[in-house]
Design an enzyme around this catalytic site. Structure first.
Site, PDB file in Angstrom:
ATOM      1  N   CYS A 188       0.816  -1.218   0.000  1.00 43.06           N
ATOM      2  CA  CYS A 188       0.000   0.000   0.000  1.00 43.06           C
ATOM      3  C   CYS A 188       0.852   1.272   0.000  1.00 43.06           C
ATOM      4  O   CYS A 188       0.319   2.379  -0.040  1.00 43.06           O
ATOM      5  CB  CYS A 188      -0.948   0.000   1.206  1.00 43.06           C
ATOM      6  SG  CYS A 188      -0.154   0.271   2.815  1.00 43.06           S
ATOM      7  N   LYS A 189       2.184   1.115   0.034  1.00 44.42           N
ATOM      8  CA  LYS A 189       3.055   2.289   0.062  1.00 44.42           C
ATOM      9  C   LYS A 189       2.978   3.065  -1.251  1.00 44.42           C
ATOM     10  O   LYS A 189       2.824   2.488  -2.326  1.00 44.42           O
ATOM     11  CB  LYS A 189       4.508   1.858   0.304  1.00 44.42           C
ATOM     12  CG  LYS A 189       4.783   1.339   1.694  1.00 44.42           C
ATOM     13  CD  LYS A 189       6.227   0.932   1.866  1.00 44.42           C
ATOM     14  CE  LYS A 189       7.178   2.104   1.783  1.00 44.42           C
ATOM     15  NZ  LYS A 189       8.576   1.724   2.123  1.00 44.42           N
ATOM     16  N   ASP A 201       5.612   4.009  10.952  1.00 44.87           N
ATOM     17  CA  ASP A 201       5.244   3.121   9.848  1.00 44.87           C
ATOM     18  C   ASP A 201       3.939   2.418  10.199  1.00 44.87           C
ATOM     19  O   ASP A 201       3.770   1.929  11.314  1.00 44.87           O
ATOM     20  CB  ASP A 201       6.347   2.081   9.605  1.00 44.87           C
ATOM     21  CG  ASP A 201       6.299   1.492   8.197  1.00 44.87           C
ATOM     22  OD1 ASP A 201       5.185   1.146   7.748  1.00 44.87           O
ATOM     23  OD2 ASP A 201       7.348   1.384   7.558  1.00 44.87           O
ATOM     24  N   ASP A 211      16.042  -1.636   5.318  1.00 45.28           N
ATOM     25  CA  ASP A 211      15.222  -2.829   5.435  1.00 45.28           C
ATOM     26  C   ASP A 211      14.389  -2.992   4.164  1.00 45.28           C
ATOM     27  O   ASP A 211      14.060  -2.027   3.484  1.00 45.28           O
ATOM     28  CB  ASP A 211      14.350  -2.812   6.695  1.00 45.28           C
ATOM     29  CG  ASP A 211      13.321  -1.699   6.701  1.00 45.28           C
ATOM     30  OD1 ASP A 211      13.607  -0.621   6.144  1.00 45.28           O
ATOM     31  OD2 ASP A 211      12.233  -1.895   7.265  1.00 45.28           O
TER      32      ASP A 211
END
Length: 342
Positions: A23-24, A70, A240
């Site tokens: 969904c980023k 996040d 990451d």
């Protein structure tokens, strides 16, 4: 959505069109947004900030505080596991900068009104995951939201000498990954295995979809804290692996450091390659989105033996996946595909 009269529990993933880190906002759109609002340049008050996985600021002699936030939509229907994944994913941004001490977590939680009963289980998952990371949940904010979201704001400290950022990667560094890839196809298959495509899914891979998904869940709920603690004395740079996928995150590292990245080895969860090819996720090209993925670490060649020993002693999975070069951008060159099982 569940039909009226259906007594099964509402499936969290049915309330969102995009799932987990997929969904980023895309890299290009994000870069344009930051430029438009004047946040594309370094900020002198910080060691680093926008453009890295988290921000870092010196707060005392030899001590830095790292902060990040996040959250995302559910990648799994189980509310408790959704909470665990969300917490591990949020904290991973701090771990990618070398910070893990004094970890303080502020919860971000949003649920549709008809799913508010799931809040307790989501929050329990977050609390348990943060406890496993030797952190504390200090509060948070909960709202009604059409798409379920969970995650949080993370604050942690680290000795300033151990702060890691992507811009410090150097040519000749070796690149290591601390989790296998494939969470997007694994969980995508789980969501549709009982639907009209269930038979196609079952025929695509020799392994049961549930087994593949269980392994993906185990990796997503493995915090990157042990990997960070074992690696930070040796690594020069880290990030990451999340929504941009392995290749996308490698591009960020390459651009920030002004170097090239060459990826030659792709460890993947056994069974996810075929599923990715079915769905068109691009796992073999490093393009499949990862949720709560591993750390990508740049390590000087002279330090690799000690680095590998440190990760092995900490019982942390790792694979040598490529190298940093004097070129620019990130590429995958004739990669070896390693199927990781269990």
């Amino acid at each position: 959505m569940s039909d009226a009269g259906d007594d099964r529990s509402p499936a969290l993933t049915e309330y969102a069109e995009l799932h987990g880190c997929s969904c980023k906002v895309g890299q290009a759109e994000l870069d344009s947004l930051l430029t438009d609002v004047g946040l594309s340049e370094a900020q002198e008050e910080l060691q680093f900030g926008v453009g890295e996985d988290a921000s870092a600021r010196v707060i005392a002699d030899g001590l830095s505080v790292v902060s990040t936030i996040d959250f995302f939509t559910p990648i799994i229907d189980d509310p408790y596991e959704f909470g665990r994944i969300a917490a591990c994913n949020a904290a991973s941004d701090a771990f990618a900068t070398g910070a893990g001490d004094d970890l303080t977590f502020l919860v971000v939680l949003g649920l549709p009104q008809e799913l508010t009963d799931a809040a307790t289980d989501v929050l329990c998952g977050i609390v348990d995951a943060v406890d496993d990371m030797e952190g504390v949940v200090a509060g948070g904010h909960t709202i009604m939201n059409p798409w379920p979201i969970a995650g949080g704001s993370v604050i942690a400290t680290t000795p300033s000498e151990h702060v890691l950022q992507t811009s410090d990667a150097s040519p000749s560094d070796r690149l290591y990954l601390t989790k296998p890839l494939g969470t997007q196809p694994a969980m995508g298959a789980l969501r549709v295995r009982d639907g009209e495509f269930g038979e196609t899914i079952a025929e695509t891979t020799a392994r049961p979809v549930q087994d593949i998904a269980d392994e993906a869940l185990a990796w997503m709920t493995t915090p990157n804290r042990d990997a960070m603690l074992a690696a930070r004395e040796y690594a020069t740079a880290a990030t990451d692996i999340t929504g941009f996928g392995l290749l996308g995150q490698a591009r960020v590292l390459a651009e920030n450091a002004g170097v090239g990245v060459e990826l030659t080895h792709l460890p993947i969860i056994d069974g996810t390659l075929e599923l990715s090819q079915l769905f068109g996720y691009g796992l073999e090209d490093g393009e499949s989105a990862e949720t709560s993925g591993g750390l990508l670490l740049a390590v000087p060649d002279r330090q690799t033996d000690a680095f590998e020993s440190s990760l092995s002693d900490a019982n942390v999975f790792y694979r040598h996946v490529g190298r940093v070069t004097t070129d620019s951008g990130a590429t995958i060159v004739d990669p070896t595909i390693e199927r990781v099982h269990g």
